[in-house]
Motif scaffolding. Sequence first.
Motif, PDB file in Angstrom:
ATOM      1  N   LEU A  20       0.848  -1.181   0.000  1.00 28.04           N
ATOM      2  CA  LEU A  20       0.000   0.000   0.000  1.00 28.04           C
ATOM      3  C   LEU A  20       0.883   1.230   0.000  1.00 28.04           C
ATOM      4  CD1 LEU A  20      -2.850   1.277   0.241  1.00 28.04           C
ATOM      5  CD2 LEU A  20      -2.528   1.196   2.715  1.00 28.04           C
ATOM      6  N   ILE A  21       0.661   2.096  -0.965  1.00 23.86           N
ATOM      7  CA  ILE A  21       1.371   3.361  -1.047  1.00 23.86           C
ATOM      8  C   ILE A  21       0.311   4.446  -0.884  1.00 23.86           C
ATOM      9  CG2 ILE A  21       2.760   4.880  -2.496  1.00 23.86           C
ATOM     10  CD1 ILE A  21       3.605   2.309  -4.052  1.00 23.86           C
ATOM     11  N   SER A  22       0.459   5.285   0.119  1.00 25.42           N
ATOM     12  CA  SER A  22      -0.520   6.352   0.315  1.00 25.42           C
ATOM     13  C   SER A  22       0.200   7.693   0.364  1.00 25.42           C
ATOM     14  CB  SER A  22      -1.329   6.119   1.591  1.00 25.42           C
ATOM     15  OG  SER A  22      -0.500   6.154   2.712  1.00 25.42           O
ATOM     16  N   CYS A  23      -0.549   8.733   0.030  1.00 26.39           N
ATOM     17  CA  CYS A  23       0.023  10.078   0.049  1.00 26.39           C
ATOM     18  C   CYS A  23      -1.101  11.088   0.118  1.00 26.39           C
ATOM     19  CB  CYS A  23       0.881  10.312  -1.192  1.00 26.39           C
ATOM     20  SG  CYS A  23      -0.062  10.477  -2.729  1.00 26.39           S
ATOM     21  N   ASP A  24      -0.736  12.337   0.319  1.00 24.18           N
ATOM     22  CA  ASP A  24      -1.675  13.443   0.251  1.00 24.18           C
ATOM     23  C   ASP A  24      -1.733  13.880  -1.210  1.00 24.18           C
ATOM     24  OD1 ASP A  24      -3.034  15.857   0.245  1.00 24.18           O
ATOM     25  OD2 ASP A  24      -1.988  16.652   2.010  1.00 24.18           O
ATOM     26  N   ALA A  25      -2.816  13.554  -1.880  1.00 19.76           N
ATOM     27  CA  ALA A  25      -2.927  13.818  -3.314  1.00 19.76           C
ATOM     28  C   ALA A  25      -3.020  15.296  -3.650  1.00 19.76           C
ATOM     29  CB  ALA A  25      -4.125  13.077  -3.893  1.00 19.76           C
ATOM     30  N   THR A  26      -3.186  16.149  -2.643  1.00 17.87           N
ATOM     31  CA  THR A  26      -3.207  17.588  -2.907  1.00 17.87           C
ATOM     32  C   THR A  26      -1.799  18.180  -2.865  1.00 17.87           C
ATOM     33  OG1 THR A  26      -3.555  18.233  -0.595  1.00 17.87           O
ATOM     34  CG2 THR A  26      -5.531  17.812  -1.937  1.00 17.87           C
ATOM     35  N   GLN A  27      -0.809  17.339  -2.591  1.00 20.31           N
ATOM     36  CA  GLN A  27       0.586  17.787  -2.529  1.00 20.31           C
ATOM     37  C   GLN A  27       1.368  17.140  -3.676  1.00 20.31           C
ATOM     38  OE1 GLN A  27       1.607  20.174  -0.312  1.00 20.31           O
ATOM     39  NE2 GLN A  27      -0.587  20.204   0.153  1.00 20.31           N
ATOM     40  N   GLN A  28       1.784  17.938  -4.634  1.00 19.83           N
ATOM     41  CA  GLN A  28       2.430  17.438  -5.840  1.00 19.83           C
ATOM     42  C   GLN A  28       3.634  16.546  -5.539  1.00 19.83           C
ATOM     43  OE1 GLN A  28       3.426  20.493  -8.665  1.00 19.83           O
ATOM     44  NE2 GLN A  28       4.408  19.062 -10.069  1.00 19.83           N
ATOM     45  N   LEU A  29       4.510  16.953  -4.633  1.00 26.44           N
ATOM     46  CA  LEU A  29       5.692  16.143  -4.324  1.00 26.44           C
ATOM     47  C   LEU A  29       5.318  14.804  -3.697  1.00 26.44           C
ATOM     48  CD1 LEU A  29       8.251  18.817  -3.059  1.00 26.44           C
ATOM     49  CD2 LEU A  29       8.279  17.547  -5.218  1.00 26.44           C
ATOM     50  N   ASP A  30       4.299  14.784  -2.858  1.00 23.61           N
ATOM     51  CA  ASP A  30       3.816  13.521  -2.283  1.00 23.61           C
ATOM     52  C   ASP A  30       3.362  12.567  -3.380  1.00 23.61           C
ATOM     53  OD1 ASP A  30       4.288  14.542   0.237  1.00 23.61           O
ATOM     54  OD2 ASP A  30       2.191  14.477   0.880  1.00 23.61           O
ATOM     55  N   VAL A  31       2.610  13.081  -4.343  1.00 25.69           N
ATOM     56  CA  VAL A  31       2.117  12.249  -5.445  1.00 25.69           C
ATOM     57  C   VAL A  31       3.293  11.736  -6.279  1.00 25.69           C
ATOM     58  CG1 VAL A  31       0.701  12.203  -7.537  1.00 25.69           C
ATOM     59  CG2 VAL A  31      -0.113  13.428  -5.503  1.00 25.69           C
ATOM     60  N   GLU A  32       4.233  12.610  -6.584  1.00 23.90           N
ATOM     61  CA  GLU A  32       5.399  12.197  -7.378  1.00 23.90           C
ATOM     62  C   GLU A  32       6.207  11.115  -6.666  1.00 23.90           C
ATOM     63  OE1 GLU A  32       7.313  15.956  -8.066  1.00 23.90           O
ATOM     64  OE2 GLU A  32       5.897  16.495  -9.676  1.00 23.90           O
ATOM     65  N   ARG A  33       6.378  11.247  -5.348  1.00 25.55           N
ATOM     66  CA  ARG A  33       7.105  10.226  -4.581  1.00 25.55           C
ATOM     67  C   ARG A  33       6.365   8.896  -4.584  1.00 25.55           C
ATOM     68  NH1 ARG A  33       7.831  14.558  -0.290  1.00 25.55           N
ATOM     69  NH2 ARG A  33       9.768  15.550  -0.900  1.00 25.55           N
ATOM     70  N   ALA A  34       5.048   8.950  -4.454  1.00 26.72           N
ATOM     71  CA  ALA A  34       4.252   7.719  -4.464  1.00 26.72           C
ATOM     72  C   ALA A  34       4.333   7.029  -5.825  1.00 26.72           C
ATOM     73  CB  ALA A  34       2.795   8.027  -4.112  1.00 26.72           C
ATOM     74  N   VAL A  35       4.174   7.788  -6.888  1.00 26.26           N
ATOM     75  CA  VAL A  35       4.223   7.217  -8.235  1.00 26.26           C
ATOM     76  C   VAL A  35       5.621   6.667  -8.537  1.00 26.26           C
ATOM     77  CG1 VAL A  35       4.080   7.781 -10.704  1.00 26.26           C
ATOM     78  CG2 VAL A  35       2.276   8.541  -9.131  1.00 26.26           C
ATOM     79  N   ALA A  36       6.653   7.291  -8.013  1.00 30.34           N
ATOM     80  CA  ALA A  36       8.024   6.813  -8.237  1.00 30.34           C
ATOM     81  C   ALA A  36       8.228   5.393  -7.707  1.00 30.34           C
ATOM     82  CB  ALA A  36       9.029   7.768  -7.590  1.00 30.34           C
ATOM     83  N   GLN A  37       7.411   4.979  -6.741  1.00 34.78           N
ATOM     84  CA  GLN A  37       7.523   3.641  -6.159  1.00 34.78           C
ATOM     85  C   GLN A  37       6.811   2.567  -6.982  1.00 34.78           C
ATOM     86  OE1 GLN A  37       6.805   3.507  -1.813  1.00 34.78           O
ATOM     87  NE2 GLN A  37       6.521   5.719  -1.992  1.00 34.78           N
ATOM     88  N   LEU A  38       6.042   2.963  -7.968  1.00 34.29           N
ATOM     89  CA  LEU A  38       5.244   2.016  -8.741  1.00 34.29           C
ATOM     90  C   LEU A  38       6.075   1.332  -9.815  1.00 34.29           C
ATOM     91  CD1 LEU A  38       2.047   4.204  -9.318  1.00 34.29           C
ATOM     92  CD2 LEU A  38       2.361   2.387  -7.616  1.00 34.29           C
ATOM     93  N   PRO A  39       5.829   0.046 -10.064  1.00 35.24           N
ATOM     94  CA  PRO A  39       6.470  -0.631 -11.189  1.00 35.24           C
ATOM     95  C   PRO A  39       5.993  -0.026 -12.516  1.00 35.24           C
ATOM     96  CG  PRO A  39       5.447  -2.225  -9.700  1.00 35.24           C
ATOM     97  CD  PRO A  39       5.008  -0.861  -9.263  1.00 35.24           C
ATOM     98  N   GLN A  40       6.802  -0.110 -13.530  1.00 32.63           N
ATOM     99  CA  GLN A  40       6.505   0.479 -14.835  1.00 32.63           C
ATOM    100  C   GLN A  40       5.212  -0.064 -15.447  1.00 32.63           C
ATOM    101  OE1 GLN A  40       8.776   2.814 -15.604  1.00 32.63           O
ATOM    102  NE2 GLN A  40       7.523   3.520 -17.294  1.00 32.63           N
TER     103      GLN A  40
END
Length: 183
Positions: A20-40
Amino acid sequence: MGWRETTNKVEELKTLCCQLISCDATQQLDVERAVAQLPQDTVVLSTMGSFRAEVPVDYIGHRYLTNALESKGIRRFLLVTSLRCGDSWVFLSERAKAGFGAAVREKTLAEAWLASSQLDYTILRPGGLKDGAITHSGELSQGIEVHGAITRSEVARLAQQILLSADPIGQIYQCIDPTVSYY
């Protein structure tokens, strides 16, 4: 959403997921960090919404998510919004526009941002959401006026159906279940 509600939902989700990867979706850097953890080869399905949120996430969260997915090269995205978004806004009553029209407008902006992206997207607009089991009676439609409700479980079944097919890329569907009543 209050901290306790968010914490309880995260704990419940952890029991259903391998990771589970969670973040504050209203914060751009949080979203970018979460997406960076996803497989291609990740397939992303978003049901983000702003119900009772102090800061609406419908548009800005999906804008940040779409941008981050594009940057990472993750292509497949299914966005679940709501009936009456986008070109179906004209079918929303004046009373409904006054009551929850702002949320529908936010979701419409999210749809437009996604549609202008490089992603292989599909948009799913369910009718009134109800708790309940899969019914196998949900109906997908396009370009017609529909009214009705559908269970969250049936929406999930239809979302899976869409994701398992290559045909719906770039398409917008609405879904209701004629066996489920509003009340």
